[in-house]
Design a protein around this motif. Structure first.
Motif, PDB file in Angstrom:
ATOM      1  N   LYS A 170       0.734  -1.227  -8.404  1.00  0.00           N
ATOM      2  CA  LYS A 170       0.345  -2.581  -8.011  1.00  0.00           C
ATOM      3  C   LYS A 170       0.530  -2.802  -6.506  1.00  0.00           C
ATOM      4  CE  LYS A 170       2.020  -5.984 -10.377  1.00  0.00           C
ATOM      5  NZ  LYS A 170       2.766  -6.886 -11.260  1.00  0.00           N
ATOM      6  N   LYS A 171       1.520  -2.148  -5.910  1.00  0.00           N
ATOM      7  CA  LYS A 171       1.774  -2.305  -4.473  1.00  0.00           C
ATOM      8  C   LYS A 171       0.852  -1.447  -3.610  1.00  0.00           C
ATOM      9  CE  LYS A 171       6.405  -4.041  -4.218  1.00  0.00           C
ATOM     10  NZ  LYS A 171       6.156  -5.119  -3.270  1.00  0.00           N
ATOM     11  N   CYS A 172       0.082  -0.583  -4.234  1.00  0.00           N
ATOM     12  CA  CYS A 172      -0.790   0.321  -3.474  1.00  0.00           C
ATOM     13  C   CYS A 172      -2.009  -0.370  -2.879  1.00  0.00           C
ATOM     14  CB  CYS A 172      -1.210   1.504  -4.349  1.00  0.00           C
ATOM     15  SG  CYS A 172       0.085   2.760  -4.487  1.00  0.00           S
ATOM     16  N   PHE A 173      -2.104  -1.686  -2.983  1.00  0.00           N
ATOM     17  CA  PHE A 173      -3.167  -2.411  -2.279  1.00  0.00           C
ATOM     18  C   PHE A 173      -2.923  -2.371  -0.772  1.00  0.00           C
ATOM     19  CE2 PHE A 173       0.100  -5.585  -2.871  1.00  0.00           C
ATOM     20  CZ  PHE A 173       0.113  -6.255  -1.661  1.00  0.00           C
ATOM     21  N   SER A 174      -1.685  -2.170  -0.373  1.00  0.00           N
ATOM     22  CA  SER A 174      -1.329  -2.076   1.043  1.00  0.00           C
ATOM     23  C   SER A 174      -1.662  -0.662   1.531  1.00  0.00           C
ATOM     24  CB  SER A 174       0.165  -2.360   1.191  1.00  0.00           C
ATOM     25  OG  SER A 174       0.600  -2.012   2.472  1.00  0.00           O
ATOM     26  N   PRO A 175      -2.477  -0.526   2.581  1.00  0.00           N
ATOM     27  CA  PRO A 175      -2.872   0.815   3.032  1.00  0.00           C
ATOM     28  C   PRO A 175      -1.705   1.751   3.339  1.00  0.00           C
ATOM     29  CG  PRO A 175      -4.233  -0.828   4.094  1.00  0.00           C
ATOM     30  CD  PRO A 175      -3.145  -1.574   3.359  1.00  0.00           C
ATOM     31  N   ASN A 176      -0.647   1.250   3.976  1.00  0.00           N
ATOM     32  CA  ASN A 176       0.468   2.137   4.306  1.00  0.00           C
ATOM     33  C   ASN A 176       1.176   2.639   3.048  1.00  0.00           C
ATOM     34  OD1 ASN A 176       1.201  -0.601   4.183  1.00  0.00           O
ATOM     35  ND2 ASN A 176       3.037  -0.282   5.394  1.00  0.00           N
ATOM     36  N   LEU A 177       1.387   1.772   2.063  1.00  0.00           N
ATOM     37  CA  LEU A 177       2.034   2.203   0.822  1.00  0.00           C
ATOM     38  C   LEU A 177       1.102   3.091  -0.001  1.00  0.00           C
ATOM     39  CD1 LEU A 177       3.847  -1.104  -0.147  1.00  0.00           C
ATOM     40  CD2 LEU A 177       4.859   0.954   0.842  1.00  0.00           C
ATOM     41  N   HIS A 178      -0.172   2.757  -0.013  1.00  0.00           N
ATOM     42  CA  HIS A 178      -1.153   3.568  -0.728  1.00  0.00           C
ATOM     43  C   HIS A 178      -1.173   4.987  -0.155  1.00  0.00           C
ATOM     44  CE1 HIS A 178      -5.576   4.400  -1.889  1.00  0.00           C
ATOM     45  NE2 HIS A 178      -4.808   4.625  -2.928  1.00  0.00           N
ATOM     46  N   TYR A 179      -1.155   5.097   1.164  1.00  0.00           N
ATOM     47  CA  TYR A 179      -1.180   6.417   1.783  1.00  0.00           C
ATOM     48  C   TYR A 179       0.095   7.206   1.449  1.00  0.00           C
ATOM     49  CZ  TYR A 179      -2.095  10.269   4.793  1.00  0.00           C
ATOM     50  OH  TYR A 179      -2.325  11.541   5.234  1.00  0.00           O
ATOM     51  N   ILE A 180       1.250   6.558   1.504  1.00  0.00           N
ATOM     52  CA  ILE A 180       2.496   7.256   1.157  1.00  0.00           C
ATOM     53  C   ILE A 180       2.423   7.775  -0.281  1.00  0.00           C
ATOM     54  CG2 ILE A 180       4.966   6.933   0.695  1.00  0.00           C
ATOM     55  CD1 ILE A 180       5.047   5.103   3.167  1.00  0.00           C
ATOM     56  N   TYR A 181       1.917   6.945  -1.178  1.00  0.00           N
ATOM     57  CA  TYR A 181       1.783   7.351  -2.589  1.00  0.00           C
ATOM     58  C   TYR A 181       0.911   8.607  -2.697  1.00  0.00           C
ATOM     59  CZ  TYR A 181       0.564   7.173  -7.522  1.00  0.00           C
ATOM     60  OH  TYR A 181       0.376   7.492  -8.847  1.00  0.00           O
TER      61      TYR A 181
END
Length: 183
Positions: free
Chosen positions: A25-36
């Protein structure tokens, strides 16, 4: 309970260990999505089919978000990208745990001179926007690299690096209130 490296990375953002669904759900944020995606690619890197899939997906998002961080890069748990866009990290770089990296940062290899090679960055390092770290140097633990700093020399533990060229100043609590939710 043992937490995954992805959970530890996302803990830095939220201060809570999240379930897999909460992380997605938090992967909408580009920085968190990229880390994932970066961590998933690292996990499956050597596997024939899923490894290729994740490498292709990561490459797509490298271009889309402007993060040039390769799965070969050794980055400790608790990695945090404060903002997204235009970030370059040499794949041979080693980065410790609980490190924050802001937008516009370049961590690069020097191809000649006395510092030929790539940086090694310790634990609990905060790297400000547009900083440049280059060469076969060591950045110690609990170090703050100020915005726009140019660092091409070793930085000891518990220090600030400010300016171009960087001036190193000892400071015991260099990253206090800069690195939150340490794991």
């Amino acid at each position: 309970m043992g937490y995954s490296i992805i959970q530890k990375d996302f803990y830095r953002e939220s201060g809570k260990y999240l379930s897999h669904f909460q992380i997605l759900k938090k992967c909408f944020s580009p920085n968190l999505h990229y880390i994932y995606l970066f961590r998933k690619t690292q996990k499956h890197y050597q596997k024939p089919i899923i490894g290729i899939f994740y490498k292709l997906v990561l490459r797509h998002y490298q271009i889309k978000y402007g993060f040039q961080i390769y799965p070969e890069t050794q980055i400790g748990e608790g990695f945090y990208l404060g903002h997204w866009g235009q970030l370059v990290i040499n794949p041979k770089t080693k980065i410790g745990k609980n490190c924050n990296i802001a937008q516009g940062v370049t961590i690069a290899q020097a191809n000649r001179g006395k510092n030929e090679g790539v940086p090694v960055i310790g634990n609990e390092v905060w790297i400000g926007p547009n900083a440049v770290i280059v060469g076969n140097i060591t950045i110690g633990n609990n170090v703050l690299i100020a915005p726009n700093a140019y660092v091409n020399m070793d930085v000891p533990d518990n220090s600030l690096a400010i300016g171009n060229p960087a001036v190193i100043t000892p400071k015991a609590n260099a990253t206090d209130n800069y690195i939150n939710n340490k794991i």
